[in-house]
Design an enzyme around this catalytic site. Structure first.
Site, mmCIF file in Angstrom:
data_model
loop_
_atom_site.group_PDB
_atom_site.id
_atom_site.type_symbol
_atom_site.label_atom_id
_atom_site.label_comp_id
_atom_site.label_asym_id
_atom_site.label_seq_id
_atom_site.Cartn_x
_atom_site.Cartn_y
_atom_site.Cartn_z
ATOM 1 N N ASP A 79 0.833 -1.208 0.000
ATOM 2 C CA ASP A 79 0.000 0.000 0.000
ATOM 3 C C ASP A 79 0.863 1.252 0.000
ATOM 4 O O ASP A 79 2.046 1.206 0.355
ATOM 5 C CB ASP A 79 -0.926 0.021 1.232
ATOM 6 C CG ASP A 79 -0.172 0.122 2.551
ATOM 7 O OD1 ASP A 79 0.862 -0.566 2.698
ATOM 8 O OD2 ASP A 79 -0.600 0.899 3.421
ATOM 9 N N GLU A 169 0.151 -1.191 5.615
ATOM 10 C CA GLU A 169 1.191 -0.760 6.548
ATOM 11 C C GLU A 169 1.013 0.700 6.930
ATOM 12 O O GLU A 169 1.212 1.091 8.070
ATOM 13 C CB GLU A 169 2.572 -0.976 5.916
ATOM 14 C CG GLU A 169 3.746 -0.804 6.877
ATOM 15 C CD GLU A 169 4.297 0.608 6.967
ATOM 16 O OE1 GLU A 169 5.164 0.842 7.818
ATOM 17 O OE2 GLU A 169 3.852 1.512 6.212
HETATM 18 ZN ZN LIG Z 1 6.820 2.391 4.233
#
Ligand SMILES: [Zn+2]
Length: 406
Positions: A79, A169
């Site tokens: 992401d 994340e």
């Molecule tokens: Zn990162």
């Protein structure tokens, strides 16, 4: 190898994959599957074993899986940050000429491009979106590494390697649905590396210890026309308490390096109710507990003091402090720190203290010590984000050395 890296990198940058903090689904956005499917197909094309994309959007794959004496887990996140636009990314490769990088929609000043030699390649977006180097540099480094290992290294010389590409994340949920058993296959001698560090050959073994806090203030509302000595305005108490916290504790904008801070990042409410939210950060295990305690005491004293003159017995101030993640250093054996620093000697690696958390911090706490390695990404979460491909390629070479243990 640099061309291969750049091709990989640009291909991933063009796939939109932002996560979304406001979404409660796993993964937070369906578009992350678009990139995950590409990563799965490319891993399979490189003959990586047992490649799997699971329903939570984690991609797993293995090299030399039958070696059960040692496991190295390579992690990167798919992401990108939702904090800047990331649709329709148009990567541009520049050769650094010592001058400002003039992009169609932004300019990156040459004075900010430190430690880059003339002729080195720098990749940017067109200045209207993120580039996505955080962490598509990590994905491209790992894919370039696999190609290199395929072409140059005998399988028998390698430890068993697990590749893991994670979603979400950037919104702090990168390990929310991770499968530890798949990462380690229960091999005792296992460690991981997140390939998600910045520039200048940083190797990070330390993250913050992190707690979050919330303070709930209950007031009492009546019609303002008849509020005399009746109304108890929670919002006013809230602003007073926020400024007290700000005056008492170090704030992020005035702290750096190993210094701690307390940040108030939310104040919402009305006359009847007010909610304050914030975070507490410190590298030291004792300091963070002290800060937690001091904050609780400060809020409690505020409550006791204000209660005396508050107009209503409804008035209440309640605090909650919650653990978020721990400094990973205590979960990483000294021998691994020494080993990686030794392998990184020829790159003059610097040990960076990360003023934040990483997926590695959570993995370390869950039993897989996972330091963070540089990837040449910079100006992250900004439309001026860039990637220095030489530093990324040096990361590939570093990982080869680490894996070959020579
Ligand atoms: Zn990162």
């Amino acid at each position: 190898m640099e061309d291969l890296y750049i091709n990989n990198f640009i291909r991933y940058c063009k796939v939109s994959s932002a996560s979304d903090d406001d979404s409660a689904t796993q993964p937070s956005t369906q578009r992350q599957f678009n990139l995950a499917k590409i990563m799965k197909a490319e891993l399979e094309a490189l003959n990586v074993e047992d490649v799997e994309l699971d329903e939570s959007c984690y991609v797993y794959g293995y090299i030399n899986k039958q070696n059960t004496s040692k496991r190295v887990v390579l992690v990167a996140h798919m992401d990108v940050s939702p904090e800047a636009p990331s649709e329709n990314v148009q990567p541009i490769v520049h050769e650094f000429a010592g001058k400002d990088l003039v992009l169609p929609h932004a300019t990156i000043l040459a004075s900010k491009l430190k430690n880059i030699e003339l002729g080195q390649k720098i990749i940017t977006s067109d200045g209207s979106t993120l580039l996505g180097a955080d962490d598509k540099a990590g994905l491209a480094i790992i894919m370039t590494l696999i190609q290199y290992l395929n072409d140059n290294v005998k399988l028998a010389d390698l430890p068993s390697i697990c590749i893991c590409f994670t979603p979400d994340e950037e919104i702090g949920r990168g390990t929310a649905a991770i499968n530890m058993e798949k990462l380690t296959s229960n091999i005792k001698d296992s460690y991981g590396l997140t390939i998600d560090g910045g520039r200048n050959y940083e190797l990070a073994f330390e993250t913050f210890n992190a707690y979050g806090f919330s303070v709930n203030i209950t007031g009492y509302n009546v019609h303002p026309g008849s509020a005399y000595k009746q109304m108890c305005n929670a919002l006013l108490y809230g602003t007073k308490l926020v400024s007290l916290i700000q005056q008492t504790f170090p704030t992020p904008e005035l702290s750096r390096a190993a210094e701690p801070y307390i940040l108030v990042n939310q104040l919402t409410g009305d006359v009847s109710n007010c909610l304050i939210k914030g975070i507490i950060r410190s590298f030291s295990d004792t300091e963070i507990l002290d800060l937690n305690q001091q904050l609780s005491q400060l809020v409690d004293k505020f409550y006791q003091d204000e209660k005396v003159t508050a107009n209503s017995d409804q008035f209440k101030v309640e605090t909650e402090i919650k653990f978020q993640y721990a400094n990973m250093r205590k979960f990483i054996p000294d021998s691994l720190v020494t080993y990686l620093n030794e392998k990184g000697k020829s790159y003059n690696v610097e040990n960076e203290m990360i003023r934040g958390g990483t997926d590695g911090a959570r993995l370390s706490e869950m039993g897989l010590p996972t330091p963070n390695v540089w990837s040449g990404q910079a100006n992250i979460h900004s439309v001026k984000e860039y990637n220095v491909s030489k530093e990324a390629v040096d990361c590939v070479n570093f990982l080869v050395k680490v894996l070959l243990d020579k």
